[in-house]
Design a protein around this motif. Sequence first.
Motif, mmCIF file in Angstrom:
data_model
loop_
_atom_site.group_PDB
_atom_site.id
_atom_site.type_symbol
_atom_site.label_atom_id
_atom_site.label_comp_id
_atom_site.label_asym_id
_atom_site.label_seq_id
_atom_site.Cartn_x
_atom_site.Cartn_y
_atom_site.Cartn_z
ATOM 1 N N ARG A 197 0.451 -1.723 0.358
ATOM 2 C CA ARG A 197 -0.378 -0.205 0.072
ATOM 3 C C ARG A 197 1.097 0.988 0.097
ATOM 4 O O ARG A 197 0.731 2.267 -0.769
ATOM 5 C CB ARG A 197 -0.665 0.130 1.098
ATOM 6 N N GLY A 198 2.626 1.262 0.814
ATOM 7 C CA GLY A 198 3.019 2.351 0.801
ATOM 8 C C GLY A 198 3.435 2.433 -0.366
ATOM 9 O O GLY A 198 3.405 3.783 -0.771
ATOM 10 N N THR A 199 3.418 1.645 -1.505
ATOM 11 C CA THR A 199 4.439 1.608 -2.728
ATOM 12 C C THR A 199 3.239 2.164 -3.658
ATOM 13 O O THR A 199 3.439 3.641 -4.175
ATOM 14 C CB THR A 199 5.144 0.690 -3.698
ATOM 15 N N ARG A 200 2.268 1.916 -3.520
ATOM 16 C CA ARG A 200 0.889 2.604 -4.075
ATOM 17 C C ARG A 200 0.694 4.041 -4.281
ATOM 18 O O ARG A 200 0.759 5.076 -4.823
ATOM 19 C CB ARG A 200 -0.198 1.674 -4.471
ATOM 20 N N ALA A 201 0.727 3.856 -2.988
ATOM 21 C CA ALA A 201 0.557 5.565 -1.994
ATOM 22 C C ALA A 201 1.881 6.495 -2.757
ATOM 23 O O ALA A 201 1.620 7.380 -3.486
ATOM 24 C CB ALA A 201 0.080 5.235 -1.250
ATOM 25 N N ARG A 202 2.919 6.106 -2.750
ATOM 26 C CA ARG A 202 4.465 7.234 -2.678
ATOM 27 C C ARG A 202 3.484 6.908 -4.827
ATOM 28 O O ARG A 202 4.278 8.201 -4.842
ATOM 29 C CB ARG A 202 5.500 6.194 -2.871
ATOM 30 N N ARG A 203 3.575 5.667 -5.030
ATOM 31 C CA ARG A 203 3.038 6.449 -7.281
ATOM 32 C C ARG A 203 2.265 7.330 -7.249
ATOM 33 O O ARG A 203 2.784 8.005 -8.376
ATOM 34 C CB ARG A 203 2.979 5.170 -7.701
ATOM 35 N N ALA A 204 1.284 7.184 -6.503
ATOM 36 C CA ALA A 204 0.103 8.197 -6.673
ATOM 37 C C ALA A 204 0.470 9.557 -5.883
ATOM 38 O O ALA A 204 0.518 10.399 -7.343
ATOM 39 C CB ALA A 204 -1.408 7.260 -5.546
ATOM 40 N N ALA A 205 1.216 10.084 -5.411
ATOM 41 C CA ALA A 205 1.577 11.003 -5.106
ATOM 42 C C ALA A 205 2.803 11.122 -5.840
ATOM 43 O O ALA A 205 2.923 12.684 -5.995
ATOM 44 C CB ALA A 205 2.654 11.108 -3.147
ATOM 45 N N GLN A 206 3.343 10.376 -6.379
ATOM 46 C CA GLN A 206 4.567 10.702 -7.822
ATOM 47 C C GLN A 206 3.954 11.667 -8.974
ATOM 48 O O GLN A 206 4.403 12.507 -9.658
ATOM 49 C CB GLN A 206 5.800 9.963 -7.721
ATOM 50 N N ALA A 207 2.756 11.429 -9.351
ATOM 51 C CA ALA A 207 2.204 11.380 -10.328
ATOM 52 C C ALA A 207 1.533 12.578 -10.426
ATOM 53 O O ALA A 207 0.928 13.270 -11.567
ATOM 54 C CB ALA A 207 0.681 9.736 -10.729
ATOM 55 N N VAL A 208 0.832 12.517 -9.138
ATOM 56 C CA VAL A 208 -0.393 13.861 -8.783
ATOM 57 C C VAL A 208 1.110 15.213 -8.727
ATOM 58 O O VAL A 208 0.645 16.255 -9.522
ATOM 59 C CB VAL A 208 -0.573 13.747 -7.491
ATOM 60 N N GLN A 209 2.830 15.227 -8.010
ATOM 61 C CA GLN A 209 3.423 16.186 -7.795
ATOM 62 C C GLN A 209 3.523 16.299 -9.895
ATOM 63 O O GLN A 209 3.549 17.407 -9.910
ATOM 64 C CB GLN A 209 4.419 15.688 -7.317
ATOM 65 N N GLY A 210 3.726 15.158 -10.677
ATOM 66 C CA GLY A 210 3.750 15.511 -11.704
ATOM 67 C C GLY A 210 2.975 16.237 -12.431
ATOM 68 O O GLY A 210 3.793 17.284 -13.336
ATOM 69 N N LEU A 211 1.423 16.009 -12.241
ATOM 70 C CA LEU A 211 0.651 16.527 -12.908
ATOM 71 C C LEU A 211 1.090 17.800 -12.919
ATOM 72 O O LEU A 211 0.331 19.451 -13.185
ATOM 73 C CB LEU A 211 -1.009 15.830 -12.990
ATOM 74 N N GLY A 212 0.669 17.895 -11.714
ATOM 75 C CA GLY A 212 0.932 19.625 -10.582
ATOM 76 C C GLY A 212 2.255 20.414 -11.292
ATOM 77 O O GLY A 212 2.086 21.837 -11.721
ATOM 78 N N THR A 213 3.198 19.511 -11.507
ATOM 79 C CA THR A 213 4.326 20.181 -12.474
ATOM 80 C C THR A 213 4.162 20.647 -13.405
ATOM 81 O O THR A 213 4.051 22.373 -14.075
ATOM 82 C CB THR A 213 5.590 19.992 -12.117
ATOM 83 N N GLY A 214 3.537 19.452 -14.037
ATOM 84 C CA GLY A 214 3.334 19.778 -15.332
ATOM 85 C C GLY A 214 2.537 21.195 -15.989
ATOM 86 O O GLY A 214 2.218 22.453 -16.402
ATOM 87 N N ALA A 215 1.106 21.542 -15.208
ATOM 88 C CA ALA A 215 0.092 22.169 -14.684
ATOM 89 C C ALA A 215 0.942 24.055 -14.773
ATOM 90 O O ALA A 215 0.192 25.226 -15.311
ATOM 91 C CB ALA A 215 -1.207 22.153 -13.695
ATOM 92 N N VAL A 216 1.660 23.824 -13.760
ATOM 93 C CA VAL A 216 2.433 25.292 -13.105
ATOM 94 C C VAL A 216 3.466 25.158 -14.625
ATOM 95 O O VAL A 216 3.355 26.656 -15.073
ATOM 96 C CB VAL A 216 3.002 24.586 -12.445
#
Length: 51
Positions: free
Chosen positions: A2-21
């Motif tokens: 579960r920790g790995t999935r959560a970490r991957r999800a957090a990285q994906a959200v961070q990447g999308l946020g960076t792209g949006a900025v």
Amino acid sequence: MRGTRARRAAQAVQGLGTGAVLLAYWTTVALLARRTGGARTSDAESVRRKA
């Protein structure tokens, strides 16, 4: 696992946020350049052959 999935999800959200900025930044720069900049003329020689 579960920790790995959560970490991957957090990285994906961070990447999308960076792209949006970055998209917002470049859109703003492009609009300001279009609005404030004059015609792009230069005193440089043309690269075309003269007939």
